[in-house]
Design a protein around this motif. Structure first.
Motif, PDB file in Angstrom:
ATOM      1  N   GLU A  84      46.051  47.863  40.400  1.00  0.00           N
ATOM      2  CA  GLU A  84      46.293  48.139  41.815  1.00  0.00           C
ATOM      3  C   GLU A  84      45.005  47.950  42.616  1.00  0.00           C
ATOM      4  O   GLU A  84      43.956  48.468  42.253  1.00  0.00           O
ATOM      5  CB  GLU A  84      46.802  49.567  41.964  1.00  0.00           C
ATOM      6  N   GLY A  85      45.123  47.203  43.709  1.00  0.00           N
ATOM      7  CA  GLY A  85      43.980  46.965  44.575  1.00  0.00           C
ATOM      8  C   GLY A  85      43.889  48.002  45.683  1.00  0.00           C
ATOM      9  O   GLY A  85      44.717  48.904  45.798  1.00  0.00           O
ATOM     10  N   GLU A  86      42.865  47.866  46.507  1.00  0.00           N
ATOM     11  CA  GLU A  86      42.653  48.779  47.631  1.00  0.00           C
ATOM     12  C   GLU A  86      43.467  48.314  48.835  1.00  0.00           C
ATOM     13  O   GLU A  86      43.934  47.187  48.890  1.00  0.00           O
ATOM     14  CB  GLU A  86      41.167  48.796  47.993  1.00  0.00           C
ATOM     15  N   LYS A  87      43.595  49.215  49.824  1.00  0.00           N
ATOM     16  CA  LYS A  87      44.263  48.839  51.071  1.00  0.00           C
ATOM     17  C   LYS A  87      43.338  47.941  51.874  1.00  0.00           C
ATOM     18  O   LYS A  87      42.151  48.221  52.020  1.00  0.00           O
ATOM     19  CB  LYS A  87      44.624  50.082  51.880  1.00  0.00           C
ATOM     20  N   CYS A  88      43.926  46.858  52.396  1.00  0.00           N
ATOM     21  CA  CYS A  88      43.138  45.869  53.135  1.00  0.00           C
ATOM     22  C   CYS A  88      43.882  45.447  54.399  1.00  0.00           C
ATOM     23  O   CYS A  88      45.069  45.718  54.558  1.00  0.00           O
ATOM     24  CB  CYS A  88      42.878  44.642  52.264  1.00  0.00           C
ATOM     25  N   ALA A  89      43.165  44.748  55.275  1.00  0.00           N
ATOM     26  CA  ALA A  89      43.736  44.327  56.548  1.00  0.00           C
ATOM     27  C   ALA A  89      44.696  43.143  56.419  1.00  0.00           C
ATOM     28  O   ALA A  89      45.599  42.988  57.230  1.00  0.00           O
ATOM     29  CB  ALA A  89      42.622  43.971  57.525  1.00  0.00           C
ATOM     30  N   SER A  90      44.507  42.296  55.401  1.00  0.00           N
ATOM     31  CA  SER A  90      45.387  41.128  55.245  1.00  0.00           C
ATOM     32  C   SER A  90      45.935  41.053  53.820  1.00  0.00           C
ATOM     33  O   SER A  90      45.390  41.653  52.896  1.00  0.00           O
ATOM     34  CB  SER A  90      44.620  39.840  55.571  1.00  0.00           C
ATOM     35  N   LYS A  91      46.983  40.275  53.674  1.00  0.00           N
ATOM     36  CA  LYS A  91      47.606  40.099  52.359  1.00  0.00           C
ATOM     37  C   LYS A  91      46.646  39.385  51.402  1.00  0.00           C
ATOM     38  O   LYS A  91      46.540  39.739  50.228  1.00  0.00           O
ATOM     39  CB  LYS A  91      48.905  39.310  52.501  1.00  0.00           C
ATOM     40  N   LYS A  92      45.929  38.402  51.908  1.00  0.00           N
ATOM     41  CA  LYS A  92      44.986  37.644  51.081  1.00  0.00           C
ATOM     42  C   LYS A  92      43.889  38.555  50.533  1.00  0.00           C
ATOM     43  O   LYS A  92      43.541  38.483  49.350  1.00  0.00           O
ATOM     44  CB  LYS A  92      44.380  36.509  51.920  1.00  0.00           C
ATOM     45  N   GLU A  93      43.343  39.416  51.388  1.00  0.00           N
ATOM     46  CA  GLU A  93      42.307  40.354  50.942  1.00  0.00           C
ATOM     47  C   GLU A  93      42.871  41.347  49.935  1.00  0.00           C
ATOM     48  O   GLU A  93      42.195  41.735  48.984  1.00  0.00           O
ATOM     49  CB  GLU A  93      41.724  41.110  52.141  1.00  0.00           C
ATOM     50  N   ALA A  94      44.124  41.776  50.144  1.00  0.00           N
ATOM     51  CA  ALA A  94      44.759  42.731  49.228  1.00  0.00           C
ATOM     52  C   ALA A  94      44.972  42.100  47.853  1.00  0.00           C
ATOM     53  O   ALA A  94      44.719  42.750  46.827  1.00  0.00           O
ATOM     54  CB  ALA A  94      46.082  43.209  49.812  1.00  0.00           C
ATOM     55  N   ASP A  95      45.406  40.837  47.815  1.00  0.00           N
ATOM     56  CA  ASP A  95      45.564  40.147  46.532  1.00  0.00           C
ATOM     57  C   ASP A  95      44.218  40.004  45.819  1.00  0.00           C
ATOM     58  O   ASP A  95      44.120  40.202  44.607  1.00  0.00           O
ATOM     59  CB  ASP A  95      46.184  38.762  46.744  1.00  0.00           C
ATOM     60  N   ASN A  96      43.200  39.663  46.573  1.00  0.00           N
ATOM     61  CA  ASN A  96      41.864  39.514  45.994  1.00  0.00           C
ATOM     62  C   ASN A  96      41.360  40.866  45.464  1.00  0.00           C
ATOM     63  O   ASN A  96      40.690  40.927  44.433  1.00  0.00           O
ATOM     64  CB  ASN A  96      40.897  38.935  47.026  1.00  0.00           C
ATOM     65  N   SER A  97      41.700  41.947  46.155  1.00  0.00           N
ATOM     66  CA  SER A  97      41.305  43.284  45.722  1.00  0.00           C
ATOM     67  C   SER A  97      41.996  43.663  44.407  1.00  0.00           C
ATOM     68  O   SER A  97      41.383  44.272  43.522  1.00  0.00           O
ATOM     69  CB  SER A  97      41.647  44.300  46.810  1.00  0.00           C
ATOM     70  N   ALA A  98      43.252  43.299  44.259  1.00  0.00           N
ATOM     71  CA  ALA A  98      43.968  43.569  43.007  1.00  0.00           C
ATOM     72  C   ALA A  98      43.378  42.737  41.866  1.00  0.00           C
ATOM     73  O   ALA A  98      43.236  43.227  40.737  1.00  0.00           O
ATOM     74  CB  ALA A  98      45.450  43.263  43.179  1.00  0.00           C
ATOM     75  N   ALA A  99      43.000  41.493  42.166  1.00  0.00           N
ATOM     76  CA  ALA A  99      42.355  40.660  41.149  1.00  0.00           C
ATOM     77  C   ALA A  99      40.999  41.246  40.766  1.00  0.00           C
ATOM     78  O   ALA A  99      40.598  41.209  39.603  1.00  0.00           O
ATOM     79  CB  ALA A  99      42.200  39.235  41.658  1.00  0.00           C
ATOM     80  N   LYS A 100      40.288  41.826  41.739  1.00  0.00           N
ATOM     81  CA  LYS A 100      39.003  42.478  41.443  1.00  0.00           C
ATOM     82  C   LYS A 100      39.222  43.675  40.523  1.00  0.00           C
ATOM     83  O   LYS A 100      38.427  43.924  39.609  1.00  0.00           O
ATOM     84  CB  LYS A 100      38.313  42.920  42.726  1.00  0.00           C
ATOM     85  N   ALA A 101      40.309  44.421  40.735  1.00  0.00           N
ATOM     86  CA  ALA A 101      40.626  45.549  39.858  1.00  0.00           C
ATOM     87  C   ALA A 101      40.863  45.052  38.427  1.00  0.00           C
ATOM     88  O   ALA A 101      40.480  45.716  37.462  1.00  0.00           O
ATOM     89  CB  ALA A 101      41.852  46.289  40.376  1.00  0.00           C
TER      90      ALA A 101
END
Length: 155
Positions: free
Chosen positions: A102-119
């Motif tokens: 699970e990623g962090e809450k972000c302003a855009s969908k692209k940033e949210a997907d990247n955050s989940a990949a970072k997790a």
């Protein structure tokens, strides 16, 4: 003087294409083992895609990218969850205990997907798999060519 330079360029033999294409092998240019996450910078989703492709190098029929499930909350923020599918888990059996990241809450969908990949990349088991990953076919071929050229030079 200009004429003599032009004449010398025309008369001097040009290097062959093969000589120009021979790789100079160094640990920094090409690695045999491991997956170099640092070369992707903050593009964790791209790194994840290439990591899965590299893991499935031997099993091309199994290639299936993990799925991102993104939800938008009432405040307009996006949060993504990365779910590893069964085919990916066949190739990465060490990750069967935890299949969602699970990623962090972000302003855009692209940033949210990247955050989940970072997790995904923050998991120590994933980093260990990446560190000990077999070389890609391209790296193996380059290394074989380099060893052949080096052996030929020593004769």
């Amino acid at each position: 003087q200009l004429v003599s330079q032009l004449v010398s360029q025309l008369v001097s033999p040009k290097p062959s294409r093969l000589a120009a294409r021979q790789p100079s092998w160094s640990p920094t240019r090409g690695r045999l083992y491991g997956f170099n996450l640092a070369k992707y910078g903050e593009q964790f989703k791209v790194a994840l895609k290439e990591f899965v492709e590299r893991v499935s190098n031997e099993h091309t029929s199994i290639v299936e990218q993990p799925k991102f499930h993104t939800v938008k909350d009432a405040e307009g923020n996006f949060q993504s969850t990365l779910k590893l599918n069964d085919k990916t888990l066949l190739l990465l059996p060490d990750l069967r205990e935890k299949t969602e990241f699970e990623g962090e809450k972000c302003a855009s969908k692209k940033e949210a997907d990247n955050s989940a990949a970072k997790a995904f990349w923050d998991d120590p088991r994933v980093l260990e798999i990446a560190r000990t990953l077999k070389p890609s076919r391209k790296a193996q071929k380059i290394r074989e060519h380099f060893d052949f050229v080096k052996c030929k030079e020593q004769r």
